[in-house]
Design a protein around this motif. Structure first.
Motif, PDB file in Angstrom:
ATOM      1  N   PRO A   1      -0.842   7.612  -8.042  1.00  0.00           N
ATOM      2  CA  PRO A   1      -0.232   7.286  -9.348  1.00  0.00           C
ATOM      3  C   PRO A   1       0.748   6.124  -9.257  1.00  0.00           C
ATOM      4  CG  PRO A   1      -0.003   9.646  -8.852  1.00  0.00           C
ATOM      5  CD  PRO A   1      -0.627   9.013  -7.662  1.00  0.00           C
ATOM      6  N   ARG A   2       1.475   6.032  -8.148  1.00  0.00           N
ATOM      7  CA  ARG A   2       2.439   4.936  -8.014  1.00  0.00           C
ATOM      8  C   ARG A   2       1.709   3.585  -7.948  1.00  0.00           C
ATOM      9  NH1 ARG A   2       8.148   5.264  -4.596  1.00  0.00           N
ATOM     10  NH2 ARG A   2       9.264   5.163  -6.532  1.00  0.00           N
ATOM     11  N   ILE A   3       0.619   3.556  -7.187  1.00  0.00           N
ATOM     12  CA  ILE A   3      -0.147   2.309  -7.074  1.00  0.00           C
ATOM     13  C   ILE A   3      -0.763   1.948  -8.426  1.00  0.00           C
ATOM     14  CG2 ILE A   3      -2.263   1.343  -6.052  1.00  0.00           C
ATOM     15  CD1 ILE A   3       0.197   1.228  -4.186  1.00  0.00           C
TER      16      ILE A   3
ATOM     17  N   GLN B   1      25.002   8.173   0.898  1.00  0.00           N
ATOM     18  CA  GLN B   1      25.271   9.468   1.535  1.00  0.00           C
ATOM     19  C   GLN B   1      24.357   9.706   2.736  1.00  0.00           C
ATOM     20  OE1 GLN B   1      26.552  13.024  -0.439  1.00  0.00           O
ATOM     21  NE2 GLN B   1      24.640  14.019   0.114  1.00  0.00           N
ATOM     22  N   LYS B   2      23.075   9.445   2.543  1.00  0.00           N
ATOM     23  CA  LYS B   2      22.127   9.727   3.635  1.00  0.00           C
ATOM     24  C   LYS B   2      22.420   8.847   4.852  1.00  0.00           C
ATOM     25  CE  LYS B   2      17.967   7.001   2.910  1.00  0.00           C
ATOM     26  NZ  LYS B   2      18.035   6.055   4.016  1.00  0.00           N
ATOM     27  N   ASP B   3      22.780   7.583   4.612  1.00  0.00           N
ATOM     28  CA  ASP B   3      23.008   6.687   5.749  1.00  0.00           C
ATOM     29  C   ASP B   3      24.301   7.046   6.480  1.00  0.00           C
ATOM     30  OD1 ASP B   3      20.653   5.501   5.094  1.00  0.00           O
ATOM     31  OD2 ASP B   3      21.517   3.720   4.186  1.00  0.00           O
TER      32      ASP B   3
ATOM     33  N   VAL C   1       0.837  -1.208   0.000  1.00  0.00           N
ATOM     34  CA  VAL C   1       0.000   0.000   0.000  1.00  0.00           C
ATOM     35  C   VAL C   1       0.867   1.252   0.000  1.00  0.00           C
ATOM     36  CG1 VAL C   1      -1.921  -1.148   1.161  1.00  0.00           C
ATOM     37  CG2 VAL C   1      -0.178   0.001   2.539  1.00  0.00           C
ATOM     38  N   ASP C   2       0.290   2.332  -0.547  1.00  0.00           N
ATOM     39  CA  ASP C   2       1.053   3.581  -0.639  1.00  0.00           C
ATOM     40  C   ASP C   2       0.070   4.743  -0.713  1.00  0.00           C
ATOM     41  OD1 ASP C   2       4.264   4.017  -1.756  1.00  0.00           O
ATOM     42  OD2 ASP C   2       2.903   5.740  -1.793  1.00  0.00           O
ATOM     43  N   ILE C   3       0.488   5.896  -0.186  1.00  0.00           N
ATOM     44  CA  ILE C   3      -0.378   7.074  -0.280  1.00  0.00           C
ATOM     45  C   ILE C   3      -0.312   7.697  -1.672  1.00  0.00           C
ATOM     46  CG2 ILE C   3      -0.655   7.887   2.099  1.00  0.00           C
ATOM     47  CD1 ILE C   3       1.969   9.332   1.885  1.00  0.00           C
TER      48      ILE C   3
ATOM     49  N   VAL D   1       8.890   3.016   4.102  1.00  0.00           N
ATOM     50  CA  VAL D   1       8.696   4.384   3.612  1.00  0.00           C
ATOM     51  C   VAL D   1      10.045   5.108   3.553  1.00  0.00           C
ATOM     52  CG1 VAL D   1       6.346   4.473   4.535  1.00  0.00           C
ATOM     53  CG2 VAL D   1       8.248   5.304   5.935  1.00  0.00           C
ATOM     54  N   ASN D   2      10.045   6.296   2.975  1.00  0.00           N
ATOM     55  CA  ASN D   2      11.291   7.064   2.837  1.00  0.00           C
ATOM     56  C   ASN D   2      11.823   7.503   4.192  1.00  0.00           C
ATOM     57  OD1 ASN D   2       8.914   7.898   1.133  1.00  0.00           O
ATOM     58  ND2 ASN D   2      10.583   8.239  -0.287  1.00  0.00           N
ATOM     59  N   THR D   3      13.148   7.510   4.309  1.00  0.00           N
ATOM     60  CA  THR D   3      13.792   8.071   5.503  1.00  0.00           C
ATOM     61  C   THR D   3      14.913   9.006   5.031  1.00  0.00           C
ATOM     62  OG1 THR D   3      15.172   6.076   5.555  1.00  0.00           O
ATOM     63  CG2 THR D   3      13.310   6.140   7.073  1.00  0.00           C
ATOM     64  N   PRO D   4      14.546  10.089   4.327  1.00  0.00           N
ATOM     65  CA  PRO D   4      15.583  10.955   3.743  1.00  0.00           C
ATOM     66  C   PRO D   4      16.329  11.774   4.795  1.00  0.00           C
ATOM     67  CG  PRO D   4      13.417  11.929   3.436  1.00  0.00           C
ATOM     68  CD  PRO D   4      13.188  10.608   4.085  1.00  0.00           C
TER      69      PRO D   4
HETATM   70  N1  LIG Z   1      16.406   2.019  -2.722  1.00  0.00           N
HETATM   71  C1  LIG Z   1      17.138   1.035  -2.261  1.00  0.00           C
HETATM   72  O1  LIG Z   1      17.850   0.375  -3.014  1.00  0.00           O
HETATM   73  C2  LIG Z   1      17.132   0.687  -0.810  1.00  0.00           C
HETATM   74  C3  LIG Z   1      16.459   1.462   0.118  1.00  0.00           C
HETATM   75  N2  LIG Z   1      16.465   1.129   1.450  1.00  0.00           N
HETATM   76  C4  LIG Z   1      15.699   1.907   2.420  1.00  0.00           C
HETATM   77  O2  LIG Z   1      14.310   1.594   2.249  1.00  0.00           O
HETATM   78  C5  LIG Z   1      13.487   2.739   2.526  1.00  0.00           C
HETATM   79  C6  LIG Z   1      12.586   3.015   1.335  1.00  0.00           C
HETATM   80  O3  LIG Z   1      13.407   3.318   0.228  1.00  0.00           O
HETATM   81  P1  LIG Z   1      12.838   3.301  -1.263  1.00  0.00           P
HETATM   82  O4  LIG Z   1      11.948   2.122  -1.449  1.00  0.00           O
HETATM   83  O5  LIG Z   1      14.010   3.473  -2.139  1.00  0.00           O
HETATM   84  O6  LIG Z   1      11.955   4.628  -1.243  1.00  0.00           O
HETATM   85  P2  LIG Z   1      10.831   5.071  -2.289  1.00  0.00           P
HETATM   86  O7  LIG Z   1      10.743   6.540  -2.280  1.00  0.00           O
HETATM   87  O8  LIG Z   1      11.039   4.379  -3.591  1.00  0.00           O
HETATM   88  O9  LIG Z   1       9.486   4.459  -1.662  1.00  0.00           O
HETATM   89  C7  LIG Z   1       8.915   4.882  -0.464  1.00  0.00           C
HETATM   90  C8  LIG Z   1       7.399   4.969  -0.649  1.00  0.00           C
HETATM   91  O10 LIG Z   1       6.786   5.194   0.621  1.00  0.00           O
HETATM   92  C9  LIG Z   1       5.598   5.961   0.401  1.00  0.00           C
HETATM   93  N3  LIG Z   1       5.167   6.569   1.650  1.00  0.00           N
HETATM   94  C10 LIG Z   1       5.784   7.546   2.369  1.00  0.00           C
HETATM   95  N4  LIG Z   1       5.088   7.791   3.488  1.00  0.00           N
HETATM   96  C11 LIG Z   1       4.001   6.965   3.484  1.00  0.00           C
HETATM   97  C12 LIG Z   1       2.915   6.737   4.390  1.00  0.00           C
HETATM   98  N5  LIG Z   1       2.828   7.403   5.545  1.00  0.00           N
HETATM   99  N6  LIG Z   1       1.985   5.819   4.050  1.00  0.00           N
HETATM  100  C13 LIG Z   1       2.073   5.118   2.891  1.00  0.00           C
HETATM  101  N7  LIG Z   1       3.075   5.282   2.004  1.00  0.00           N
HETATM  102  C14 LIG Z   1       4.051   6.190   2.307  1.00  0.00           C
HETATM  103  C15 LIG Z   1       6.020   6.966  -0.652  1.00  0.00           C
HETATM  104  O11 LIG Z   1       4.906   7.502  -1.342  1.00  0.00           O
HETATM  105  C16 LIG Z   1       6.925   6.104  -1.560  1.00  0.00           C
HETATM  106  O12 LIG Z   1       6.214   5.568  -2.661  1.00  0.00           O
HETATM  107  C17 LIG Z   1      14.468   3.865   2.866  1.00  0.00           C
HETATM  108  O13 LIG Z   1      14.595   3.927   4.256  1.00  0.00           O
HETATM  109  C18 LIG Z   1      15.778   3.406   2.259  1.00  0.00           C
HETATM  110  O14 LIG Z   1      16.888   3.899   2.979  1.00  0.00           O
HETATM  111  C19 LIG Z   1      17.117   0.017   1.887  1.00  0.00           C
HETATM  112  C20 LIG Z   1      17.785  -0.797   1.015  1.00  0.00           C
HETATM  113  C21 LIG Z   1      17.843  -0.541  -0.401  1.00  0.00           C
END
Ligand SMILES: NC(=O)C1=CN([C@@H]2O[C@H](COP(=O)(O)OP(=O)(O)OC[C@H]3O[C@@H](n4cnc5c(N)ncnc54)[C@H](O)[C@@H]3O)[C@@H](O)[C@H]2O)C=CC1
Ligand SMILES: O=C(O)[C@H]1O[C@H](OP(=O)(O)OP(=O)(O)OC[C@H]2O[C@@H](n3ccc(=O)[nH]c3=O)[C@H](O)[C@@H]2O)[C@H](O)[C@@H](O)[C@@H]1O
Length: 480
Positions: A37-39, A274-276, A32-34, A86-89
């Motif tokens: 368009p992504r869904i 970088q962020k981590d 699920v996602d808020i 979810v994102n942790t920027p």
């Molecule tokens: N991208 C990668 O290769 C990797 C990422 N991570 C970690 O995983 C986490 C997610 O990264 P990504 O998947 O790349 O991010 P992303 O930006 O692709 O996906 C995160 C999704 O969460 C959704 N979202 C945010 N707040 C929400 C809420 N309250 N309710 C429902 N949906 C919500 C956003 O709309 C977005 O679609 C981060 O903490 C990142 O550090 C860990 C390993 C690999």
């Protein structure tokens, strides 16, 4: 039947859940996602992210035991296990700005879980978070728990983009951290049983919560540190006539060091390294460990140095100015086999060249014009916030054109910069490209993928990171 719900349908949530659904046909998986368009994209024929092998896995499970929905609350309330991905920027404002992790999205997800839950749940940290986050999440979940039992687990993800499916099918390890209480151990076992469908038991590591959270930050810091180490060597190679590929090969043959992740480059990119590390630095500072913080900060400083050094090489080689000159940018994604541009070194290199008034013609097989324009007009750090929170119509830049072919990008150009190691750039007809360029014609290879000798034979002046310098470049200053 076990029900899983994953909050966040991004680069991690989407592929991870698709693989769980494929490997565990008896488990119901909802992502699920808020972002509506992504869904919608996850439910269409064109998935929102490009990842080799992903289409096939999603198509096999969608409409069986895998679904994508924006009805976040419904699927969270029904689930036994809730992953939060979810994102942790990096925070852009306030306390810890520029370093600390922004946990806004995590906190709002946790509050929503607490609000809608009617049954006991295991809540899994899939996002990368600061060590001790589980404690804060526990407080949010249990503050108003109506007698519901929440067990928090840390299960960080180690997949890399471009190889996500392969990494998920055969992970080096799966890490699960939990409380050392009987309930905590029971929750660990429940999650271990999910992965045990396809991951050998000796690859599933169970630890306490804080070790799992910190191991993720540590793993990314170690990986990035290797790249900064080899990139630091690349500068010394250029100064001395050594060849960084030969040095990497010789160093990597030591079994204690190993051959992987020793490719010199224009700098590492991607949404996480970088962020981590910034996050790790902040945690060290908060814990009164400035020496440790400074040690890790250096990994980022060297990465920034490498990008600046690359831009300076370009400008100084081209008679100390690129003003009004057409420069072809081949590759914009942060690595090959992904369309992701978060923290891509291409952003910094392009901004550096634009600062010197270059005209850029950019080609990447997987990145759209809109994305490139947005990246070049946004502030650092903003681009890791969810897509729906980013500006919808960035003001396009007059100095930048985006084309759909490497030959169009390089036509009449003064120089070419290779910023992503896409395979197709290795097999371009460089003679044809040379014939259609201004002279002298330059190639700046930020990924060490071209055959330097062959290109020099054609007539190009070639700069390749960490390789013996072209006569043309030898006496030119290139320090950052
Ligand atoms: N991208 C990668 O290769 C990797 C990422 N991570 C970690 O995983 C986490 C997610 O990264 P990504 O998947 O790349 O991010 P992303 O930006 O692709 O996906 C995160 C999704 O969460 C959704 N979202 C945010 N707040 C929400 C809420 N309250 N309710 C429902 N949906 C919500 C956003 O709309 C977005 O679609 C981060 O903490 C990142 O550090 C860990 C390993 C690999
Ligand atoms: O936490 C995360 O987000 C993920 O971060 C990285 O994965 P990713 O960023 O997708 O891709 P990498 O293959 O690690 O590449 C990162 C950057 O380093 C660069 N790189 C990589 C390897 C190398 O030898 N040299 C080099 O410059 C790549 O071109 C890219 O820009 C880690 O590899 C994953 O284990 C981790 O899960």
């Amino acid at each position: 039947m076990v029900k899983i719900c994953c909050i966040g349908a991004g680069y991690v949530g989407g592929p991870t859940m698709a693989v769980i659904a494929l490997k565990c046909p008896e488990i119901q998986v909802a992502v699920v996602d808020i972002s509506v368009p992504r869904i919608s994209a996850w439910n269409s024929d064109t998935l929102p992210i490009y990842e080799p092998g992903l289409d096939e896995v999603v198509k096999k499970c969608r409409e069986k035991n895998l679904l994508f929905s924006s009805d976040v609350e419904k699927y969270v309330s029904e689930a036994d296990i809730v992953f939060v991905s979810v994102n942790t920027p990096t925070k852009t404002q306030g306390l810890g700005a520029g370093k600390a992790a922004d946990l806004t999205y995590w906190e709002s997800a946790a509050r929503m879980i607490a609000d809608v839950s009617k049954s006991n749940k295991i809540v899994v940290e899939k996002s990368t978070v600061p060590v001790k986050t589980a404690e804060a999440i526990e407080k949010i979940l249990t503050h108003n728990s109506k007698g519901i039992n929440f067990q928090i687990l840390s299960n960080p993800e180690f997949l890399a983009e471009g190889t996500a499916i392969q990494d998920l099918f055969e992970p080096d390890r799966v890490l699960i951290g939990g409380r050392e209480t009987p309930e905590g151990q029971k929750a660990i076992k429940a999650l271990r049983d999910v992965y045990a469908h396809w991951v050998p038991m000796d690859r599933i590591i169970c630890t306490n919560l804080w070790s799992a959270e910190l191991s993720k930050l540590a793993a990314n810091a170690f990986l990035a540190q290797r790249i900064s180490s080899v990139n630091a060597m690349s500068a010394l190679c250029e100064a001395t006539g050594a060849d960084v590929s030969q040095v990497s090969h010789a160093v990597g043959k030591d079994t204690r060091i190993g051959p992987k992740f020793l490719n010199a480059s224009v700098g590492f990119g991607g949404s996480c390294f970088q962020k981590d590390i910034l996050n790790l630095v902040y945690i060290c500072e908060c814990n009164g460990l400035p020496e440790v913080a400074n040690y890790w900060k250096q990994v980022i400083k060297v990465n920034d140095y490498q990008k600046t050094r690359f831009v300076n090489r370009i400008v100084s080689s081209m008679f100390n100015t690129v003003s009004g000159k057409k420069i072809a940018i081949l590759g914009f994604a942060f690595k090959k086999d992904t369309g992701d541009t978060r923290e891509t070194p291409a952003i910094d290199v392009c901004k550096g060249l634009l600062g010197d008034k270059a005209m850029l013609s950019i080609y990447d097989p997987q990145v759209s014009e809109e994305q490139i324009q947005r990246d070049l007009s946004m502030n650092k750090f903003d681009w890791d916030h969810p897509v729906h929170l980013q500006p919808t119509s960035p003001s396009s830049m007059k100095q930048v054109s985006v084309v759909w072919d490497a030959y169009a990008a390089t036509k009449d150009a003064h120089g070419i910069c290779i910023l992503t190691e896409w395979d197709e750039f290795k097999t371009l007809d460089y003679q044809k490209i040379y014939d259609n360029m201004q002279k002298p014609a330059f190639v700046f290879d930020g990924r060490n993928i071209v055959d330097v000798a062959k290109l020099r034979e054609i007539g190009f002046i070639v700069y390749s990171i960490g390789k013996p310098l072209d006569e043309w470049l030898k006496d030119m200053p290139a320090v950052a």
